[in-house]
Design a protein around this motif. Structure first.
Motif, PDB file in Angstrom:
ATOM      1  N   SER A 169     -57.463 -61.158   4.995  1.00 28.27           N
ATOM      2  CA  SER A 169     -58.591 -60.781   4.131  1.00 28.27           C
ATOM      3  C   SER A 169     -59.884 -60.710   4.929  1.00 28.27           C
ATOM      4  CB  SER A 169     -58.753 -61.793   2.991  1.00 28.27           C
ATOM      5  OG  SER A 169     -57.641 -61.774   2.145  1.00 28.27           O
ATOM      6  N   GLU A 187     -72.471 -64.966   3.992  1.00 28.78           N
ATOM      7  CA  GLU A 187     -72.139 -63.993   2.944  1.00 28.78           C
ATOM      8  C   GLU A 187     -70.634 -63.757   2.870  1.00 28.78           C
ATOM      9  OE1 GLU A 187     -74.541 -60.517   2.414  1.00 28.78           O
ATOM     10  OE2 GLU A 187     -76.255 -61.499   3.385  1.00 28.78           O
ATOM     11  N   ALA A 206     -68.403 -65.950   3.654  1.00 25.00           N
ATOM     12  CA  ALA A 206     -67.864 -67.174   3.054  1.00 25.00           C
ATOM     13  C   ALA A 206     -67.933 -67.107   1.532  1.00 25.00           C
ATOM     14  CB  ALA A 206     -68.625 -68.390   3.582  1.00 25.00           C
ATOM     15  N   LYS A 207     -69.044 -66.620   1.009  1.00 25.14           N
ATOM     16  CA  LYS A 207     -69.180 -66.504  -0.451  1.00 25.14           C
ATOM     17  C   LYS A 207     -68.149 -65.529  -1.008  1.00 25.14           C
ATOM     18  CE  LYS A 207     -74.088 -67.630  -0.449  1.00 25.14           C
ATOM     19  NZ  LYS A 207     -75.452 -67.086  -0.567  1.00 25.14           N
ATOM     20  N   ILE A 208     -67.958 -64.400  -0.332  1.00 24.48           N
ATOM     21  CA  ILE A 208     -66.978 -63.407  -0.783  1.00 24.48           C
ATOM     22  C   ILE A 208     -65.573 -63.994  -0.772  1.00 24.48           C
ATOM     23  CG2 ILE A 208     -65.865 -61.207  -0.159  1.00 24.48           C
ATOM     24  CD1 ILE A 208     -68.641 -60.351   1.012  1.00 24.48           C
ATOM     25  N   LEU A 209     -65.272 -64.801   0.249  1.00 26.73           N
ATOM     26  CA  LEU A 209     -63.925 -65.344   0.441  1.00 26.73           C
ATOM     27  C   LEU A 209     -63.744 -66.741  -0.166  1.00 26.73           C
ATOM     28  CD1 LEU A 209     -63.489 -64.077   4.086  1.00 26.73           C
ATOM     29  CD2 LEU A 209     -62.196 -63.299   2.077  1.00 26.73           C
ATOM     30  N   ASN A 210     -64.786 -67.221  -0.836  1.00 26.44           N
ATOM     31  CA  ASN A 210     -64.727 -68.524  -1.507  1.00 26.44           C
ATOM     32  C   ASN A 210     -64.372 -69.651  -0.534  1.00 26.44           C
ATOM     33  OD1 ASN A 210     -65.065 -70.128  -3.773  1.00 26.44           O
ATOM     34  ND2 ASN A 210     -62.872 -70.062  -4.277  1.00 26.44           N
ATOM     35  N   THR A 211     -65.136 -69.715   0.555  1.00 27.96           N
ATOM     36  CA  THR A 211     -64.935 -70.752   1.563  1.00 27.96           C
ATOM     37  C   THR A 211     -66.289 -71.132   2.139  1.00 27.96           C
ATOM     38  OG1 THR A 211     -63.616 -71.376   3.497  1.00 27.96           O
ATOM     39  CG2 THR A 211     -64.514 -69.140   3.483  1.00 27.96           C
ATOM     40  N   THR A 212     -66.296 -71.814   3.264  1.00 28.04           N
ATOM     41  CA  THR A 212     -67.553 -72.213   3.902  1.00 28.04           C
ATOM     42  C   THR A 212     -67.873 -71.299   5.085  1.00 28.04           C
ATOM     43  OG1 THR A 212     -66.494 -73.702   5.479  1.00 28.04           O
ATOM     44  CG2 THR A 212     -67.115 -74.627   3.323  1.00 28.04           C
TER      45      THR A 212
END
Length: 137
Positions: free
Chosen positions: A8, A26, A28-34
């Motif tokens: 991904s 940004e 990280a936000k899209i991929l729901n991580t840090t």
């Protein structure tokens, strides 16, 4: 081994890398991580050869650049020196060693044919360069 997360991440950075002060945040936000996880995975992917570089690609024609593919015949023992010389030019997008008579290839973008000729003349004059073939399109 690539994880689903890695796949991904690679898909996103190939097509939609955010242009911002903190692009990895940004992502990280899209991929729901840090952000740290994104950076860690990108480092891993680069170290294991999945990524060569991260950077923009521009439509050089729209920016009025002219491109060419160049092949060199470089004497044994001079490859590194010649490749480093080529890398000094901002318009040299990459170079790579190949088997065969012409054993070092690179692409070059310039604003004018005169500038291209000047750069290629300088490269051709380098110690170890035996032949240069300009494959302008």
């Amino acid at each position: 081994m690539l994880t689903n997360f890695d796949k991904s991440l690679l898909n996103i950075i190939q097509r939609n890398l955010p242009i911002s002060e903190r692009p990895f945040l940004e992502l990280a936000k899209i991929l729901n991580t840090t952000e740290d996880n994104v950076i860690e995975r990108l480092r891993y992917l680069k170290e294991h050869g999945y990524i060569r570089r991260i950077g923009p690609f521009f439509d050089s024609g729209k920016l009025e650049y002219k491109g060419t593919l160049v092949a060199l015949k470089v004497k044994e023992g001079y490859m590194q020196q010649v490749a480093e010389f080529i890398n000094r030019y901002p318009g040299a997008t990459h170079n790579y060693e190949r088997e065969g008579e012409y054993n070092l290839w690179f692409t070059l973008l310039t604003h004018s044919e005169e500038k291209r000729k000047q750069i290629l003349d300088e490269i051709k004059a380098q110690k170890g360069v035996e032949k240069l073939m300009n494959l302008v399109s």
